[in-house]
Design an enzyme around this catalytic site. Structure first.
Site, short mmCIF file in Angstrom:
data_model
loop_
_atom_site.label_atom_id
_atom_site.label_comp_id
_atom_site.label_asym_id
_atom_site.label_seq_id
_atom_site.Cartn_x
_atom_site.Cartn_y
_atom_site.Cartn_z
N GLU A 163 -11.67 -1.92 5.61
CA GLU A 163 -10.81 -1.79 6.64
C GLU A 163 -11.36 -1.68 7.81
O GLU A 163 -12.58 -1.14 7.73
CB GLU A 163 -10.30 -0.65 6.08
CG GLU A 163 -8.81 -0.11 7.20
CD GLU A 163 -7.80 0.51 6.71
OE1 GLU A 163 -6.06 0.43 7.03
OE2 GLU A 163 -7.99 1.42 6.01
N GLU A 188 -5.39 6.36 -1.21
CA GLU A 188 -6.24 6.93 -0.41
C GLU A 188 -6.19 8.90 -0.27
O GLU A 188 -6.49 9.28 0.26
CB GLU A 188 -5.03 7.12 1.00
CG GLU A 188 -5.21 7.12 2.53
CD GLU A 188 -4.85 7.14 3.59
OE1 GLU A 188 -3.90 7.74 4.61
OE2 GLU A 188 -4.04 5.55 3.16
N HIS A 231 -10.89 3.43 2.28
CA HIS A 231 -9.10 3.71 3.61
C HIS A 231 -10.57 3.87 4.88
O HIS A 231 -11.79 4.83 4.58
CB HIS A 231 -8.68 4.43 3.00
CG HIS A 231 -7.77 5.86 5.01
ND1 HIS A 231 -8.16 6.54 5.51
CD2 HIS A 231 -6.93 4.80 5.40
CE1 HIS A 231 -7.85 6.78 5.70
NE2 HIS A 231 -6.50 5.65 6.23
N GLU A 280 0.93 -1.13 -0.18
CA GLU A 280 0.01 0.55 -0.65
C GLU A 280 1.29 1.11 -0.53
O GLU A 280 1.90 1.31 0.50
CB GLU A 280 -0.62 0.69 0.93
CG GLU A 280 -1.83 1.20 1.38
CD GLU A 280 -3.05 0.95 2.65
OE1 GLU A 280 -3.60 1.68 3.12
OE2 GLU A 280 -3.09 -0.41 2.62
#
Length: 391
Positions: free
Chosen positions: A337, A267, A317, A241
């Protein structure tokens, strides 16, 4: 129904903060010679809450966490005058007006985060107005429940403590874990070795049937990442990531072309236009926008549609209800997440202190209620004493 008023408040945490240890997570400033707190840009201890009220008495709640004092000023001075007087069901018109009237300075970063907060509140209003959860307005239930991964595991030179934390998530039923790297380019080969040791220890603990994700948070350079990827391949991560800064799109392209492991990002990207570029350039294998940054639900649903057409999964995110509603309603989103609830350390935890209504995982899955209208959030009264509130 018309928007009658918009109220903004910044909740700044004054309660206990757990100071992170050195090298707990790489970040974009790591390549610099630092005098002072190198992690200052990583942590945040404030949250903006936007309440949009209609003339029928419905109040929608939106939020953002990026530079909340600045975002508050943007909402108060620029966005509230645009939205007040409009029908919240004209959400696309309101979004476009906010976007286009602030285009000279607001289309990326904090300007878009402020737009996101207003947009989230508008979607909350729409759900409450029709007595439906927001995901029912976005396409409805596409999965029985949402598979989540535990997202913490900051780097720790004490492997025993690191593995103890990881074992705790496995005991709770999580079958996917994300860890952070603590070392980057300026730490040299010794730092590489420490990174590898940590991943190896986690893989040995978790076994082959648990997904492991690896987070760089923009702390590597392209050259460093090229060296690291072959060393990480044996651990079969689900993705790597944000290996480089968000603006280095060509860096993402090159790393993805190596074909060693999936590369994720987004993100710190904004609006459907930014993700159109990432998709067309085949820069990422996984998209990770954050709904309260990317432009709100109005922008995020368009990104989901594009990603589905490109067969690129979307895994937003952060946890947080706005992301869960989009995940539930989209076949492009296979999982979500989840930030475990701990004492305040980097700032992601603040969501649980500001709001109530967030679902908690059971055996690694969360469930959204079909009967809770809107986003399902309320402002929590429990921890108000631990905040300075700026109105």
């Amino acid at each position: 129904m018309k928007i009658k008023a918009i109220r903004t408040r910044v909740f700044e945490w004054k309660g206990k903060v757990v100071p992170p240890q050195a090298h707990f997570c790489t970040n974009a400033t790591d390549i610099l010679y630092e005098r002072g707190d190198a992690m200052g840009s990583f942590r945040f201890h404030g949250w903006l809450v936007v309440e949009v009220e209609t003339d029928t008495g419905i109040v929608g709640i939106g939020n953002c966490a990026l530079a909340p004092r600045v975002a508050k000023e943007i909402v108060d001075l620029y966005l509230a005058p645009i939205a007040i007087g409009e029908d919240p069901f004209d959400y696309e018109y309101i979004w476009q007006k906010m976007y286009r009237r602030t285009h000279a300075w607001g289309r990326k970063g904090i300007g878009m985060a402020a737009i996101s907060a207003v947009d989230l509140a508008i979607w909350d209003i729409m759900g409450k107005a029709v007595n439906k959860p927001v995901f029912k307005l976005l396409g409805g239930r596409t999965k029985e429940k949402i598979w989540t991964y535990a997202s913490k595991l900051y780097a720790n030179d004490n492997l025993d403590l690191f593995l103890e934390e990881a074992q705790g998530y496995l005991n709770q039923g999580f079958t996917a874990l994300k860890m952070r790297f603590g070392y980057g380019p300026k730490d040299g080969p010794a730092g590489m070795r420490k990174n590898i040791e940590q991943v190896r220890a986690l893989r040995e603990l978790a076994g082959p049937d648990v997904d492991i994700m690896l987070e760089c948070y923009m702390g590597w350079t392209l050259e460093y990442a090229r060296r690291m990827l072959p060393k990480l391949a044996e651990f079969e991560p689900r993705w790597l990531e944000e290996p480089v800064i968000a603006d280095d799109i060509e860096g993402y392209v090159e790393l993805k072309k190596m074909g060693i492991m999936p590369i994720s990002g987004g993100e710190h990207e904004f609006t459907s236009y930014g993700f159109k570029d990432l998709l067309e350039r085949r820069a990422v294998d996984v998209i990770q926008y954050d709904t309260n940054r990317v432009g709100g639900i109005t922008a995020a649903r368009k990104i989901n549609a594009m990603a589905e057409a490109w067969s690129v999964p979307v895994i937003p995110h952060a946890g947080q209800m706005h992301n869960y509603h989009l995940t539930m309603a989209s076949t492009a989103s296979p999982m979500a997440e989840f930030f475990p609830v701990f004492d305040v350390e980097v700032g992601n935890e603040l969501f649980y202190y500001v709001f109530k209504g967030e679902p908690q995982p059971v055996d690694g899955y969360i469930q959204l209620d079909d009967n809770t209208p809107g986003l399902g959030l309320e402002i929590s009264e429990e921890y108000l004493k631990d905040f300075n509130i700026i109105e």
